[in-house]
Design an enzyme around this catalytic site. Structure first.
Site, PDB file in Angstrom:
ATOM      1  N   LYS A 114       9.472  15.193  -7.766  1.00  0.00           N
ATOM      2  CA  LYS A 114       8.313  14.632  -7.902  1.00  0.00           C
ATOM      3  C   LYS A 114       7.809  14.624  -9.249  1.00  0.00           C
ATOM      4  O   LYS A 114       7.065  13.637  -9.634  1.00  0.00           O
ATOM      5  CB  LYS A 114       7.199  15.440  -7.025  1.00  0.00           C
ATOM      6  CG  LYS A 114       7.186  15.048  -5.480  1.00  0.00           C
ATOM      7  CD  LYS A 114       6.269  13.915  -5.415  1.00  0.00           C
ATOM      8  CE  LYS A 114       6.196  13.219  -4.147  1.00  0.00           C
ATOM      9  NZ  LYS A 114       6.694  12.531  -2.990  1.00  0.00           N
ATOM     10  N   LYS A 195      13.006   0.820  -1.499  1.00  0.00           N
ATOM     11  CA  LYS A 195      12.375   1.459  -0.374  1.00  0.00           C
ATOM     12  C   LYS A 195      10.828   1.203  -0.414  1.00  0.00           C
ATOM     13  O   LYS A 195      10.162   0.919  -1.507  1.00  0.00           O
ATOM     14  CB  LYS A 195      12.217   2.796  -0.816  1.00  0.00           C
ATOM     15  CG  LYS A 195      11.564   3.849  -0.231  1.00  0.00           C
ATOM     16  CD  LYS A 195      11.781   5.367  -1.012  1.00  0.00           C
ATOM     17  CE  LYS A 195      11.263   6.504  -0.174  1.00  0.00           C
ATOM     18  NZ  LYS A 195      10.388   6.838   0.411  1.00  0.00           N
ATOM     19  N   LYS A 198       3.988   2.154  -2.079  1.00  0.00           N
ATOM     20  CA  LYS A 198       2.846   1.429  -2.913  1.00  0.00           C
ATOM     21  C   LYS A 198       2.977   1.207  -4.107  1.00  0.00           C
ATOM     22  O   LYS A 198       2.636   0.210  -4.740  1.00  0.00           O
ATOM     23  CB  LYS A 198       1.485   2.270  -2.463  1.00  0.00           C
ATOM     24  CG  LYS A 198       0.775   2.046  -1.171  1.00  0.00           C
ATOM     25  CD  LYS A 198      -0.497   2.571  -1.277  1.00  0.00           C
ATOM     26  CE  LYS A 198      -0.613   4.078  -1.353  1.00  0.00           C
ATOM     27  NZ  LYS A 198      -0.266   4.807  -0.366  1.00  0.00           N
TER      28      LYS A 198
END
Ligand code: TRP
Ligand code: SF4
Length: 328
Positions: A114, A195, A198
């Site tokens: 992340k 993928k 957003k």
């Protein structure tokens, strides 16, 4: 026989899309018939990446609640609530944080991933490192037997089990080790073949209406080798065909599969067919959304009822944990 208990959460980071639906939410909807289910909106977790503009979290949480209800989570069958309405999550998080070695957290692969992925926000906070500790508190407060999660969340769950073992060994067996419930996720990519996300702006939202779905389907990437109408195509490499597999009747799928390979059907017509079957498939969701949007107070009431029910359990477990530690 007592039903096994399931708990899962979702961060409110905006409107949900079909990737979220097929990756998690649909599975939840199916599970509510068989299990005692608790689903919550992880708004404190969302702070780990939205702390620079936390004002958005409240609206996002409401959008997620509407998405859940429209997609078929049923307050008669499951308990839904907002994490921050139950302060016991925070209190147990603090207690657990005292027994979790920092290297366990630094080793967690999603922590590094992340950090590499999110570049526009500084993700070096103490809170983000402890994300799995809060997640563990969420789960063990309800003594959940299983946690339905995507495969990417599997390391978090392993860590939760390690934390449970450590607590139970240090003090007393209060918590149970949650099992992962990983669902089969159909392979669905975004409009452009990457993928669905957003950040790529390639999503179909659960809240998209008929017109938007039609427009988005028209813009979808198909078999890139099929440049002209009379070039034969290959559904196996086409980004659109997996959507037919989900939304279109079997006979239509088979016909497209054959006709595409002989160039009998063109991508334009294939897209028109998909728009129709998708809109039909999504129609119940569109209708439910309209109902809930018309009465937002009902949505708030559902979350309120859920909080009341969940909090009884959370309080009792926290009490047991404190007694085990002789804090009470
Ligand atoms: N980490 C999960 C996500 O990003 C959200 C979450 C928070 C969660 N607490 C949880 C999931 C507890 C399952 C169980 O989607
Ligand atoms: Fe894909 Fe349909 Fe075009 Fe074949 S006809 S390449 S399945 S969009």
């Amino acid at each position: 026989m007592k039903r096994k208990r399931i708990l899962s959460g979702m961060q409110p980071s905006g409107k949900l899309h079909l990737g979220n639906y097929f990756g998690a939410l649909k599975n939840w909807v199916d599970l509510q018939d068989e299990f005692e289910c608790y689903f919550f909106i992880a708004d404190w977790h969302a702070l780990s990446s939205l702390y620079e503009g936390p004002g958005r979290i409240k609206d996002f949480s409401f959008e997620v609640a509407i998405d859940w209800l429209s997609a078929g989570l049923d307050p008669e069958k499951c308990t839904m609530f907002l994490q921050s309405d139950i302060p016991e999550h925070a209190e147990l998080h603090l207690i657990l944080s005292m027994i979790v070695p920092v290297p366990w957290l630094e080793r967690n692969p999603t922590y590094k991933e992340k950090q590499d992925e999110i570049k526009n926000v500084d993700m070096n906070s103490y809170g983000f490192l402890g994300y799995p500790v809060l997640q563990t508190a969420d789960i063990v407060l309800y003594k959940a037997d299983y946690v339905p999660v995507g495969i990417d969340q599997a390391p978090h769950l392993e860590l939760s089990r390690e934390i449970v073992r450590r607590f139970n060994k240090l003090y007393k067996k209060v918590f149970i080790e949650p099992g992962a419930k990983i669902s089969d996720i159909p392979k669905l990519n975004g409009l452009d073949g990457r993928k669905m996300s957003k950040t790529y702006n390639n999503t179909i939202f659960l809240s998209d209406g008929e017109k938007e779905v039609g427009k988005k389907v028209q813009s979808m990437l198909t078999d890139p080798a099929r440049a002209r109408r009379d070039d034969p195509g290959n559904p196996d490499v086409c980004n659109l065909y997996p959507f037919h597999k989900i939304y279109s009747p079997k006979a239509m799928q088979d016909e497209i599969n054959t006709d595409c390979r002989t160039a009998k059907i063109g991508c334009g017509d294939c897209k028109k067919l998909l728009s129709q079957t998708m809109v039909e498939g999504m129609r119940p969701m569109m209708e439910k959304r309209r109902e809930f949007l018309a009465c937002p107070d009902v949505v708030k009431e559902i979350l309120h009822e859920g909080t009341l029910k969940a909090r009884v359990i959370a309080k009792s477990t926290l009490e047991q944990a404190k007694q085990a530690m002789k804090l009470k």
